[in-house]
Design a protein around this motif. Structure first.
Motif, PDB file in Angstrom:
ATOM      1  N   SER A   1      -1.862  -4.232   0.168  1.00 11.10           N
ATOM      2  CA  SER A   1      -1.968  -4.078  -1.279  1.00 11.10           C
ATOM      3  C   SER A   1      -2.753  -5.262  -1.827  1.00 11.10           C
ATOM      4  O   SER A   1      -2.843  -6.323  -1.195  1.00 11.10           O
ATOM      5  CB  SER A   1      -0.580  -4.030  -1.909  1.00 11.10           C
ATOM      6  OG  SER A   1       0.049  -5.282  -1.789  1.00 11.10           O
TER       7      SER A   1
ATOM      8  N   LEU B   1     -10.680   2.301  -2.626  1.00 15.53           N
ATOM      9  CA  LEU B   1      -9.316   2.583  -2.163  1.00 15.53           C
ATOM     10  C   LEU B   1      -8.282   2.015  -3.117  1.00 15.53           C
ATOM     11  O   LEU B   1      -7.335   2.697  -3.490  1.00 15.53           O
ATOM     12  CB  LEU B   1      -9.073   2.009  -0.768  1.00 15.53           C
ATOM     13  CG  LEU B   1      -7.615   2.102  -0.302  1.00 15.53           C
ATOM     14  CD1 LEU B   1      -7.262   3.535   0.051  1.00 15.53           C
ATOM     15  CD2 LEU B   1      -7.334   1.179   0.838  1.00 15.53           C
ATOM     16  N   TRP B   2      -8.473   0.765  -3.533  1.00 17.97           N
ATOM     17  CA  TRP B   2      -7.469   0.115  -4.386  1.00 17.97           C
ATOM     18  C   TRP B   2      -7.460   0.688  -5.803  1.00 17.97           C
ATOM     19  O   TRP B   2      -6.525   0.450  -6.550  1.00 17.97           O
ATOM     20  CB  TRP B   2      -7.652  -1.393  -4.379  1.00 17.97           C
ATOM     21  CG  TRP B   2      -7.234  -1.971  -3.052  1.00 17.97           C
ATOM     22  CD1 TRP B   2      -5.964  -2.218  -2.638  1.00 17.97           C
ATOM     23  CD2 TRP B   2      -8.068  -2.340  -1.962  1.00 17.97           C
ATOM     24  NE1 TRP B   2      -5.975  -2.719  -1.353  1.00 17.97           N
ATOM     25  CE2 TRP B   2      -7.243  -2.802  -0.912  1.00 17.97           C
ATOM     26  CE3 TRP B   2      -9.438  -2.330  -1.752  1.00 17.97           C
ATOM     27  CZ2 TRP B   2      -7.746  -3.251   0.305  1.00 17.97           C
ATOM     28  CZ3 TRP B   2      -9.928  -2.768  -0.535  1.00 17.97           C
ATOM     29  CH2 TRP B   2      -9.086  -3.220   0.470  1.00 17.97           C
TER      30      TRP B   2
ATOM     31  N   THR C   1      -5.074   3.896  -4.665  1.00 14.16           N
ATOM     32  CA  THR C   1      -3.736   3.485  -4.231  1.00 14.16           C
ATOM     33  C   THR C   1      -3.767   2.001  -3.889  1.00 14.16           C
ATOM     34  O   THR C   1      -4.761   1.512  -3.357  1.00 14.16           O
ATOM     35  CB  THR C   1      -3.245   4.310  -3.023  1.00 14.16           C
ATOM     36  OG1 THR C   1      -1.918   3.907  -2.681  1.00 14.16           O
ATOM     37  CG2 THR C   1      -4.130   4.140  -1.803  1.00 14.16           C
ATOM     38  N   ASP C   2      -2.717   1.307  -4.163  1.00  7.20           N
ATOM     39  CA  ASP C   2      -2.673  -0.130  -3.906  1.00  7.20           C
ATOM     40  C   ASP C   2      -2.083  -0.381  -2.523  1.00  7.20           C
ATOM     41  O   ASP C   2      -0.932  -0.755  -2.374  1.00  7.20           O
ATOM     42  CB  ASP C   2      -1.859  -0.839  -4.989  1.00  7.20           C
ATOM     43  CG  ASP C   2      -2.068  -2.342  -4.940  1.00  7.20           C
ATOM     44  OD1 ASP C   2      -3.056  -2.808  -4.331  1.00  7.20           O
ATOM     45  OD2 ASP C   2      -1.240  -3.064  -5.515  1.00  7.20           O
ATOM     46  N   GLY C   3      -2.902  -0.123  -1.518  1.00  8.55           N
ATOM     47  CA  GLY C   3      -2.480  -0.288  -0.137  1.00  8.55           C
ATOM     48  C   GLY C   3      -1.917   1.000   0.413  1.00  8.55           C
ATOM     49  O   GLY C   3      -1.669   1.957  -0.316  1.00  8.55           O
ATOM     50  N   LEU C   4      -1.754   1.017   1.735  1.00 12.77           N
ATOM     51  CA  LEU C   4      -1.184   2.196   2.385  1.00 12.77           C
ATOM     52  C   LEU C   4      -0.731   1.836   3.780  1.00 12.77           C
ATOM     53  O   LEU C   4      -1.109   0.821   4.334  1.00 12.77           O
ATOM     54  CB  LEU C   4      -2.191   3.352   2.427  1.00 12.77           C
ATOM     55  CG  LEU C   4      -3.484   3.150   3.206  1.00 12.77           C
ATOM     56  CD1 LEU C   4      -3.340   3.596   4.653  1.00 12.77           C
ATOM     57  CD2 LEU C   4      -4.587   3.973   2.553  1.00 12.77           C
TER      58      LEU C   4
ATOM     59  N   THR D   1      -1.695  -0.583   8.501  1.00 13.00           N
ATOM     60  CA  THR D   1      -1.441  -0.967   7.118  1.00 13.00           C
ATOM     61  C   THR D   1      -2.720  -1.500   6.497  1.00 13.00           C
ATOM     62  O   THR D   1      -3.396  -2.343   7.096  1.00 13.00           O
ATOM     63  CB  THR D   1      -0.359  -2.063   7.047  1.00 13.00           C
ATOM     64  OG1 THR D   1       0.839  -1.557   7.607  1.00 13.00           O
ATOM     65  CG2 THR D   1      -0.110  -2.512   5.624  1.00 13.00           C
TER      66      THR D   1
ATOM     67  N   THR E   1      -0.198   4.099   7.485  1.00 15.14           N
ATOM     68  CA  THR E   1      -0.316   5.394   8.139  1.00 15.14           C
ATOM     69  C   THR E   1       0.874   5.629   9.062  1.00 15.14           C
ATOM     70  O   THR E   1       1.626   4.695   9.382  1.00 15.14           O
ATOM     71  CB  THR E   1      -1.598   5.479   8.982  1.00 15.14           C
ATOM     72  OG1 THR E   1      -1.483   4.600  10.112  1.00 15.14           O
ATOM     73  CG2 THR E   1      -2.830   5.122   8.157  1.00 15.14           C
TER      74      THR E   1
END
Length: 92
Positions: free
Chosen positions: A20, A3-4, A7-10, A17, A12
């Motif tokens: 990151s 995942l990282w 994207t560095d965190g997310l 959350t 929804t």
């Protein structure tokens, strides 16, 4: 974790959350995860007081959830068998 790399965190639409990489250390220190849940790492929350954790030493760890005010592993609930499945289910 993959995942990282994407994207560095997310966050929804439902408010979940995934922290990151720059935030994980601070969140784990704030909630004293090493003290109350040694061997686990806090990777996110639901924006409502519930945190999501993985076993720090197991790349195939299940995803667990817990009230952030009570991080005793004996009270953890299994959210998903693994991180990838949990992430995939966040979009539903």
């Amino acid at each position: 974790m993959a995942l990282w790399q994407v994207t560095d965190g997310l966050m929804t639409e439902a408010g979940v959350t995934v922290y990151s990489s720059g935030c994980i250390g601070e969140r784990n220190a704030t909630y004293e995860v090493a003290r109350y849940a040694p061997g686990f790492v806090l990777v996110g929350d639901d924006s409502g007081g519930r945190g999501f954790l993985l076993r720090a030493d197991d790349p195939a760890s299940a995803v667990f959830s817990s009230d952030l005010g009570d991080l005793g592993p004996e009270d953890f609930e299994v959210e998903s068998a693994d991180f990838a499945s949990w992430i995939a289910g966040l979009g539903r």
